[in-house]
Design a protein around this motif. Structure first.
Motif, PDB file in Angstrom:
ATOM      1  N   ASN A   1       0.868  -1.285  -0.063  1.00 32.48           N
ATOM      2  CA  ASN A   1      -0.086   0.201  -0.070  1.00 32.48           C
ATOM      3  C   ASN A   1       0.813   1.251   0.001  1.00 32.48           C
ATOM      4  O   ASN A   1       0.470   2.377  -0.215  1.00 32.48           O
ATOM      5  N   GLU A   2       2.249   1.238   0.223  1.00 33.81           N
ATOM      6  CA  GLU A   2       3.097   2.324   0.083  1.00 33.81           C
ATOM      7  C   GLU A   2       3.428   2.588  -1.234  1.00 33.81           C
ATOM      8  O   GLU A   2       3.852   1.606  -2.000  1.00 33.81           O
ATOM      9  N   ARG A   3       3.111   3.701  -1.769  1.00 37.62           N
ATOM     10  CA  ARG A   3       3.572   4.104  -3.038  1.00 37.62           C
ATOM     11  C   ARG A   3       5.058   4.543  -3.139  1.00 37.62           C
ATOM     12  O   ARG A   3       5.463   5.353  -2.445  1.00 37.62           O
ATOM     13  N   ARG A   4       5.840   3.692  -4.215  1.00 39.69           N
ATOM     14  CA  ARG A   4       7.216   4.208  -4.443  1.00 39.69           C
ATOM     15  C   ARG A   4       7.450   4.045  -5.793  1.00 39.69           C
ATOM     16  O   ARG A   4       6.841   3.497  -6.663  1.00 39.69           O
ATOM     17  N   LEU A   5       8.464   4.786  -6.260  1.00 37.21           N
ATOM     18  CA  LEU A   5       8.917   4.613  -7.754  1.00 37.21           C
ATOM     19  C   LEU A   5      10.394   4.335  -7.589  1.00 37.21           C
ATOM     20  O   LEU A   5      11.206   4.938  -7.882  1.00 37.21           O
ATOM     21  N   PRO A   6      10.559   3.030  -7.569  1.00 33.81           N
ATOM     22  CA  PRO A   6      12.032   2.604  -7.790  1.00 33.81           C
ATOM     23  C   PRO A   6      12.411   2.778  -8.777  1.00 33.81           C
ATOM     24  O   PRO A   6      11.768   2.732 -10.057  1.00 33.81           O
ATOM     25  N   ASN A   7      13.850   3.150  -9.113  1.00 35.06           N
ATOM     26  CA  ASN A   7      14.353   3.432 -10.550  1.00 35.06           C
ATOM     27  C   ASN A   7      15.900   2.846 -10.370  1.00 35.06           C
ATOM     28  O   ASN A   7      16.562   2.642  -9.775  1.00 35.06           O
ATOM     29  N   VAL A   8      16.360   2.704 -11.572  1.00 34.95           N
ATOM     30  CA  VAL A   8      17.672   2.238 -11.859  1.00 34.95           C
ATOM     31  C   VAL A   8      18.459   3.186 -12.779  1.00 34.95           C
ATOM     32  O   VAL A   8      17.699   3.568 -14.022  1.00 34.95           O
TER      33      VAL A   8
END
Length: 381
Positions: A346-353
């Protein structure tokens, strides 16, 4: 001599401020470092009222491996959009103002991206902070008013420099008509670089000890603003050709080849995936999307900022990852390639590389295999 400036005091007394030249060029440079908002780049053509990060005052640029230096500069600032701003300060009457000064700044701008990497700019910023007995992290947080990603900011500085998105500013207490015409011409012709002049006049009342500084921006003609705005809109309409061409200019042939391979991987999965092009100089790119229950969901997004990004809330809503066991399995799979999903779906996150961290095509195959697995899982439901 221009007319004076008049201040109305609390007792309704009118105080006349008389224009006075600066005692020295150094004084004007010190005022600009202390009060960078004198650069006065406010107005509807800018998205926000600018704050300035002072990187360095009185700097020079190494030109070869032996450390020889050239292209002395008075100030280097960064604004909130991570645009490097090179400032040269001269008093009225300096014979170099219209020839040597402009030639030197253009020469500097043409070479700064080659000889001054973003790592060097970061080092100079930290040195400048320590010279003022200030914590660089605290200065950065104040600059962004507590809401900024430092790593992303410095990456954007690098992107802007590689794209030639810089700003040249000539500062003086008087801008001659000849210099004004040259600045307006250069600003109209150069894109995405911006060329401006700023006139900062000093008004003093010796009797009351008052001083007023008045700044005026020169070069922001309606024609130049319209041309740059129109060109920017055109540039932001990405497609395969424009994106890959621009990506190579900014990041080099090797990294652009990896991005080309990612794009071809998406095209190879055309039975499952569609390409959707975004817009924007900073955030433009392409998304790999697939259809789930009649709606399009994003698998990942490749941006012109050099990042591949996913959105955790999109994955959390996809069967079978909407179940706890499958969610943790997904986290395990993607963490192996540097994409850290939150424990709580439910935690919104924007993982990126950062794509520059993928060393070669073999590593890219391993990376993309994780998304092959994601597609298989979703299609098997």
């Amino acid at each position: 001599m221009s007319g004076g400036i008049y201040l109305v005091q609390e007792d309704d007394q009118l105080v006349e401020m008389t224009e006075r030249p600066y005692d020295s060029e150094t004084l004007l440079q010190e005022l600009l470092e202390r009060y960078p908002n004198l650069l006065a780049l406010h107005g509807p053509e800018y998205r926000t009222v600018r704050h300035w990060l002072v990187v360095q005052r009185i700097g020079s640029l190494p030109t070869d491996d032996l450390g020889a230096e050239r292209w002395s500069i008075n100030h280097l600032f960064l604004d909130q959009q991570a645009i490097p701003t090179l400032v040269d300060v001269r008093r009225d009457g300096d014979s170099r103002l219209r020839k040597e000064m402009i030639g030197q700044m253009l020469d500097y701008a043409a070479n700064v991206g080659i000889y001054w990497p973003v790592e060097s700019i970061l080092d100079q910023f930290e040195v400048n902070c320590h010279r003022q007995n200030r914590d660089p992290e605290q200065v950065f947080q104040e600059f962004f008013e507590g809401d900024g990603d430092e790593e992303q900011f410095w990456q954007q500085v690098k992107t802007n420099m590689q794209a030639g998105k810089i700003r040249l500013i000539f500062v003086a207490d008087h801008i001659s008509p000849e210099l004004q015409r040259m600045v307006e011409f250069l600003n109209k012709q150069m894109d995405p670089a911006e060329v401006l002049a700023i006139e900062i006049k000093q008004y003093i009342n010796h009797q009351d000890g008052l001083k007023t500084l008045v700044s005026k921006v020169i070069g922001q003609t309606a024609e130049a603003l319209q041309k740059k705005s129109s060109t920017a809109r055109e540039r932001r309409q990405w497609d395969e050709h424009s994106f890959l061409e621009e990506y190579q200019v900014r990041y080099g042939e090797d990294e652009a080849r990896l991005v080309q391979d990612i794009y071809e991987w998406v095209r190879h999965h055309q039975s499952s995936l569609q390409v959707q092009w975004g817009i924007g100089d900073s955030y433009g790119g392409f998304a790999a999307k697939f259809q789930v229950n009649g709606q399009m969901a994003e698998l990942f997004f490749v941006g012109i900022d050099g990042m591949l990004q996913i959105a955790s809330d999109i994955y959390a809503a996809l069967p079978p990852f909407d179940e706890e066991t499958h969610w943790h399995e997904l986290r395990s799979q993607l963490s192996g390639v540097g994409l850290a999903l939150p424990v709580n779906p439910n935690e919104r996150r924007l993982p990126n590389v950062q794509l520059s961290t993928i060393p070669d095509s073999e590593a890219l195959k391993t990376f993309l295999a994780k998304f092959d697995w994601v597609i298989e899982q979703v299609e098997s439901v």
